[in-house]
Design an enzyme around this catalytic site. Structure first.
Site, PDB file in Angstrom:
ATOM      1  N   ASP A 335     -14.535  -2.780  28.654  1.00 30.23           N
ATOM      2  CA  ASP A 335     -14.549  -4.065  29.351  1.00 30.23           C
ATOM      3  C   ASP A 335     -15.981  -4.484  29.714  1.00 30.23           C
ATOM      4  OD1 ASP A 335     -13.062  -6.167  30.973  1.00 30.23           O
ATOM      5  OD2 ASP A 335     -14.217  -5.184  32.558  1.00 30.23           O
ATOM      6  N   GLU A 364     -16.231  -5.488  24.608  1.00 32.82           N
ATOM      7  CA  GLU A 364     -16.008  -6.905  24.912  1.00 32.82           C
ATOM      8  C   GLU A 364     -17.349  -7.567  25.229  1.00 32.82           C
ATOM      9  OE1 GLU A 364     -13.626  -9.676  28.179  1.00 32.82           O
ATOM     10  OE2 GLU A 364     -14.727  -7.883  28.788  1.00 32.82           O
TER      11      GLU A 364
END
Length: 620
Positions: A335, A364
């Protein structure tokens, strides 16, 4: 604390029992393994005045190689070196006060699972199913509200907890397998003991425990094993950039530099990130802007971690490896990737891939710019010399191009040309075929809504997703054409999956109550994904595309065994294509089958593409 230290034995009973007597409340990682490529593991020991004690260990093949004390007397970091010949067992770690043993802890050193180092990560043959566990299936209503957790179930609230859990995920495995899914990515399952908005999982309060409202560590491990038995890999969502404001560290930080901006700015105010991800690569960026991007907090309830702190960096690396080994994972989704310290990210990826050479990690980096995204992919020769070890990235540039291409009118610089030209940027990636492509996720509006609930465009989007280079990812409910506001609204985007709760009037698992659109969408996804399982040209074949023409976009995936031809037509009238244009890749002596209809198609005559049509030809 909830942490159980069953093996801690208090010795030296002649020591005075008073407030300053050292205690041991936590040891992390919870265990380690013999046979790892990296020979050391650093234990975090936490307890009252624990740093006043001196660790000692006598065990064949394992030695204490370093002891680190910080400015907080309640932490002690003990590095163990594990020789290749060491055997699994309980390490009798002694903590001495002078010559006397004050505390002892039997630390578990385990054997690795057979073939652990050779595990295969997710790849181009897979289709990933992203789900938000709290909103998917409530398999165990008894854990909806847990007394020790600050937030209980409030299904009536969009941003409350709804009760979905690991038991529900496991119960849904037959459905996912039938749908054609081969990898599943749940948003984070680790404990988020926050007072509100805790369901999404991105505010960890304990890195080593599954949130009890989802289940237990053992349940998660069992889920992974059950998924693997059905041919479904499991990807864990991991966050190294930040924690939740109620993380157990926050009441007693290990070091003064454990967090970035721990006291806010000069006036004690919350310091947010500027989200200017380009500053990491921008040769002209101001140093202050660059620091604010990485060190600023994502939101005020997510304290930002300082990965430059060496003990924290090691802790985070070991935690990621621990989950892979403990649970038997096939991948990690990282993330808010670039928000963490970039030197740390390089080492983090290197250490994981050192242990699991065939593994996969997807980061990400939410940017529409391929230059920014490509910087972080392993194998990229960056001008500044930065070396990444993260094999895959989420392809946000292609996602943006796909949505624009579908909804725009066709012209020389809009519509399909968006996709055609975006793919021409693939030369900046080290491995564009190892990018994860997607139609949406838990942070974006639902695909069907973005496409104005146009079933033809929806069919084109999914046809593109399952045949384009890269690894496709679907968001849960996309197979039902689930809807949301067109502007981001997290609670509504992450709506409950129909049939995941007792009493649901609509049930995607049984088909009860599904309307015509939902049934058509579900059947479309099932047809495409199950065909894709055997489509080797789509898994690892080459790609050739042709410039958009008369509202159509045509491309091919091909290898020695198979050719797949894809034509997408946005026009409101049928278009006839002269196949001579495609002869450099399209042979005439092959048999073609329309994947979506099952019809046999002749390649010796012009090809008619229906109005607003999607054609996928399987050519062998």
């Amino acid at each position: 604390m909830r942490f159980l230290l069953l093996a801690v034995i208090l010795l030296g009973c002649n020591l005075p029992l008073h407030a300053s007597m050292p205690t041991l409340q936590r040891v992390e990682p919870l265990n380690w393994w013999v046979g790892m490529q990296h020979p050391t593991v650093e234990l975090l020991l936490y307890g009252k005045n624990i740093s006043s004690l001196t660790p000692a260990l006598t065990y064949p093949g394992v030695t204490i190689s370093q002891v680190t004390r910080t400015d907080n007397p309640n932490y002690l970091f003990v590095e163990l070196t594990i020789a290749a010949e060491a055997k699994a067992g309980q390490l009798p770690l002694q903590l001495k006060q002078g010559a006397k043993v004050a505390l002892r802890y039997d630390y578990p050193l385990l054997s690795r699972a057979l073939g652990s180092a050779k595990r295969q990560g997710f790849n181009g043959s897979d289709v990933i199913y992203l789900l938000t566990p709290d909103r998917f299936v409530n398999g165990d209503p008894s854990n909806d509200t847990v007394p020790a957790m600050q937030e209980g179930e409030e299904r009536a609230k969009d941003n409350g907890r709804h009760g979905g859990d690991i038991a529900g995920m496991q119960a849904a495995l037959p459905y996912l397998a039938t749908l054609g899914i081969t990898a599943v990515w749940p948003t984070p399952l680790t404990e988020n003991n926050q007072p509100a908005y805790s369901y999404h999982g991105y505010s960890a309060t304990d890195f080593y425990q599954v949130d009890p409202r989802f289940g237990s560590n053992a349940q998660f491990r069992d889920f992974v094993a059950a998924a693997n038995r059905r041919g479904i890999k499991v990807i864990q969502d991991i966050i190294v950039n930040h924690i939740g404001s109620k993380h157990w560290w926050l009441t007693d930080l290990p070091t003064q530099d454990w967090l970035n901006f721990p006291s806010g700015d000069a006036k004690g105010r919350f310091v947010p990130t500027n989200h200017n991800r380009s500053t990491i690569q921008d040769p002209y960026a101001a140093a202050g802007d660059r620091q604010l991007f990485t060190d600023g907090w994502f939101v005020d309830s997510m304290p930002d971690l300082n990965q430059r702190q060496p003990q924290l960096a090691t802790y985070l690396i070991q935690n990621s490896i621990w989950w892979v080994e403990y649970a038997g994972l096939s991948g990690i989704r990282e993330d808010t990737y670039s928000y963490a310290d970039k030197a740390f990210l390089s080492e983090w990826g290197r250490r994981i891939m050192q242990e699991y050479p065939h593994f996969n990690i997807v980061g990400e980096e939410w940017s529409p710019n391929p230059l920014i995204v490509s910087y972080w992919q392993a194998g990229k020769q960056n001008k500044d010399g930065y070396v990444s070890h993260t094999p895959a990235m989420l392809d946000f540039p292609l996602y943006d191009a796909l949505l624009n291409a579908l909804v725009e009118q066709e012209s020389w610089n809009s519509g399909w040309i968006r996709l055609y030209e975006m793919l021409s940027n693939d030369h900046v990636y080290a491995d564009p075929f190892n990018l994860v492509i997607f139609e949406g996720n838990h942070d974006t509006a639902r695909l069907f809504s973005v496409l104005n609930e146009d079933m033809d465009l929806y069919r084109m989007a999914l046809s593109y997703l399952v045949t384009m280079r890269g690894i496709p990812q679907l968001f849960y409910g996309t197979e039902l054409a689930m809807t949301s506001p067109q502007q981001r609204d997290d609670g509504k985007v992450r709506a409950d999956f129909p049939g995941g709760w007792a009493g649901d009037q609509v049930n995607a698992f049984t088909g009860k109550g599904l309307n015509t659109t939902q049934r058509q969408a579900q059947q479309l996804v099932k047809t495409l994904l199950n065909w894709r399982k055997t489509a080797s040209a789509v898994h690892n074949g080459k790609l050739k595309h042709f410039a958009p023409d008369r509202g159509t976009y045509t491309y091919f995936r091909y290898n020695e065994q198979q050719t797949v031809m894809v034509v997408l037509n946005k026009q409101h009238e049928a278009v006839t294509l002269d196949l001579a244009r495609f002869r450099e890749v399209l042979a005439t002596d092959k048999t073609a089958t329309n994947v979506l209809t099952g019809n046999v198609v002749s390649l010796q005559q012009p090809l008619s593409i229906p109005a607003r049509g999607s054609v996928i030809l399987n050519i062998r």
